[in-house]
Design an enzyme around this catalytic site. Structure first.
Site, PDB file in Angstrom:
ATOM      1  CE  LYS A   1      -4.057  -1.737  -0.007  1.00 26.66           C
ATOM      2  NZ  LYS A   1      -4.000  -3.302  -0.422  1.00 26.66           N
TER       3      LYS A   1
HETATM    4  C1  LIG Z   1     -10.020  -1.960  -1.771  1.00 23.50           C
HETATM    5  C2  LIG Z   1      -9.631  -2.930  -0.418  1.00 23.50           C
HETATM    6  N1  LIG Z   1     -10.150  -2.468   0.703  1.00 23.50           N
HETATM    7  C3  LIG Z   1      -9.835  -3.302   1.800  1.00 23.50           C
HETATM    8  C4  LIG Z   1      -8.703  -4.034   1.958  1.00 23.50           C
HETATM    9  C5  LIG Z   1      -8.377  -4.834   3.063  1.00 23.50           C
HETATM   10  O1  LIG Z   1      -7.013  -4.356   3.770  1.00 23.50           O
HETATM   11  P1  LIG Z   1      -6.295  -5.011   4.424  1.00 23.50           P
HETATM   12  O2  LIG Z   1      -5.222  -6.110   3.968  1.00 23.50           O
HETATM   13  O3  LIG Z   1      -5.384  -4.038   5.468  1.00 23.50           O
HETATM   14  O4  LIG Z   1      -6.921  -5.530   5.370  1.00 23.50           O
HETATM   15  C6  LIG Z   1      -7.794  -4.048   0.728  1.00 23.50           C
HETATM   16  C7  LIG Z   1      -6.645  -4.919   0.588  1.00 23.50           C
HETATM   17  O5  LIG Z   1      -5.906  -5.044  -0.351  1.00 23.50           O
HETATM   18  C8  LIG Z   1      -8.307  -3.380  -0.626  1.00 23.50           C
HETATM   19  O6  LIG Z   1      -7.698  -3.577  -1.641  1.00 23.50           O
END
Ligand SMILES: Cc1ncc(COP(=O)(O)O)c(C=O)c1O
Length: 417
Positions: free
Chosen positions: A212
């Site tokens: 990210k």
């Molecule tokens: C659009 C979106 N929302 C939520 C998430 C969830 O993030 P996390 O891995 O920090 O839980 C991701 C993860 O890649 C994502 O791409």
């Protein structure tokens, strides 16, 4: 093409000596879990993002879950979102016994289409209550937040959202209140100005997953301007215990006493990770600038091919992803063949996204068909994400462009074909 085939991964985190020192500092401090680093990270993040409250969590998924919970989403209710997203965005509705209500995308931005959202909300039968709209800024490209707010303001049906959360109690509902917005800002780099994505709804959730815009390996941050909502999230992130472990540790005397006032979760961010996050946060602009440079380079180098469309860019994007769209009418090969050839040349790629409405679970649970959301389906079938990250070198990005042109030019069948 250069005689030496490179091996360019799709993603690579940008971590340096400052992050290493931060981890060592925490390791040597004797306190590894949520404590002073996490607290400092929250304060610094809130200040940068221009939001009253930031709560550090184990992931953005945890943040989406806790955000929906604090907004009062009840069993059987609906959360409107596009199917063009990662699994996390929709699965959290199911944790609460609620349901995703899918709305097709704008094919240009790949984000939820505000016009179709309006249509969907306006034509819902009264048995389906939408409590939250959950826009996702795909790849860091902003959703039309002002239009979405307008759509919600125009709704006259009897939706409700929580207007009061008192102390540790469960949210109470005001039947006349409008739908809330929870922004999935997992792809957004926390912005110090302009339209600050992730802070424009009632709740916004950032991700610090390894690829990210800023990372802690795993982690997330929930942002809100609402003090009571933040308090609810803080409570639920750590077992529903009325005092944070760090507060108990700091206090002399009856530090051992606590009460469990809700059945909460284990969603806290350890100091080890928060310390990395603080360094990354300070580097936000540097990291964002480098991503933006690469996007501009790709745009220029690939704009005249005739068989590709670059991602949407209105100047306020975080460039988390660089999603190319192939123009099928002008190519002799499929998207999958295009990817296979790039991979043979050593270029790591990905596909964002396989829409949720074609996933077995959502098809089985809601009886959805691929053609139910034609724009999302078409975008999926013809998209390729190229490597874009701060540590991608000039030589590597040049190689990526040459590989794309090599594959694409050979498969080009001209505009008239
Ligand atoms: C659009 C979106 N929302 C939520 C998430 C969830 O993030 P996390 O891995 O920090 O839980 C991701 C993860 O890649 C994502 O791409």
């Amino acid at each position: 093409m250069s005689p030496t085939i490179k091996n360019i991964p799709f993603a690579r985190p940008s971590l340096g000596p400052e992050e290493e020192e931060a981890v060592l500092r925490v390791m040597r401090s004797g306190w590894l879990t949520t404590g002073s680093e996490a607290e400092a990270f929250e304060g610094e993040f809130a200040e940068r993002a221009g939001v009253e409250h930031a709560v550090a969590l184990s992931s953005a998924t945890a943040g989406l879950h806790l955000g929906l919970e604090a907004l009062g989403v009840q069993e059987g209710e609906f959360v409107a979102m596009s199917p063009y997203t990662f699994a996390a965005t929709a699965e959290v509705t199911r944790y609460l016994g609620a349901h995703p209500l899918f709305v097709d995308i704008d094919p240009e931005t790949l984000n939820i289409d505000a016009r179709q959202l309006d249509e969907t909300l306006s034509t819902l039968d009264h048995t389906r209550r939408v409590r939250v709209v959950l826009p996702v800024h795909i790849g860091g490209v902003p959703c039309p937040m002002h239009e979405i707010r307008q759509v919600i303001d125009n709704q006259r049906h009897s939706n409700s959202r929580p207007t009061s959360i008192t102390g540790n109690s469960r949210p109470t509902l005001d039947p006349a209140a409008p739908i809330s917005i929870l922004e999935d800002a997992a792809h957004v780099s926390p912005s110090a100005g302009g339209d600050r994505l992730g802070t424009m709804g009632e709740v916004g959730v950032f991700s610090f997953y390894a690829n990210k815009p800023i990372t802690t390996g795993e982690g997330g941050m929930l942002c809100t301007h609402n003090a009571e909502l933040a308090q609810r999230v803080r409570l639920m992130r750590l077992h529903g215990i009325d005092r944070q472990v760090w507060d108990r540790y700091r206090s002399v005397g009856a530090g051992w006493r606590y009460e469990v006032v809700e059945a909460g979760y284990k969603y806290n961010m350890p100091d080890l990770l928060a310390a990395i996050g603080r360094v990354q946060l300070r580097r936000t602009e540097e990291l964002r600038r480098r991503r933006s440079d690469i996007a501009m380079y790709y745009n220029q180098a690939l704009c005249d091919t005739g068989y590709l469309r670059p991602p949407a860019d209105n100047g306020n994007t975080s460039h988390h992803l660089y999603i190319l769209r192939l123009i099928p009418e002008h190519l002799k090969i499929t998207r999958d063949e295009f990817i296979a050839r790039l991979n043979e040349l050593g270029v790591g790629t990905s596909v964002h996204y396989i829409p949720l409405h074609i996933m077995p679970y959502y098809q089985r649970r809601y009886g959805l068909k691929p053609t139910d959301f034609p724009e999302a389906l078409r975008a999926f079938e013809w998209c390729i994400s190229l490597p874009i990250y701060p540590d991608l070198t000039d030589e590597e990005r040049e190689y990526v462009v040459r590989a794309v042109r090599l594959v694409g030019d050979a498969a080009y069948q001209g505009k008239g074909a």
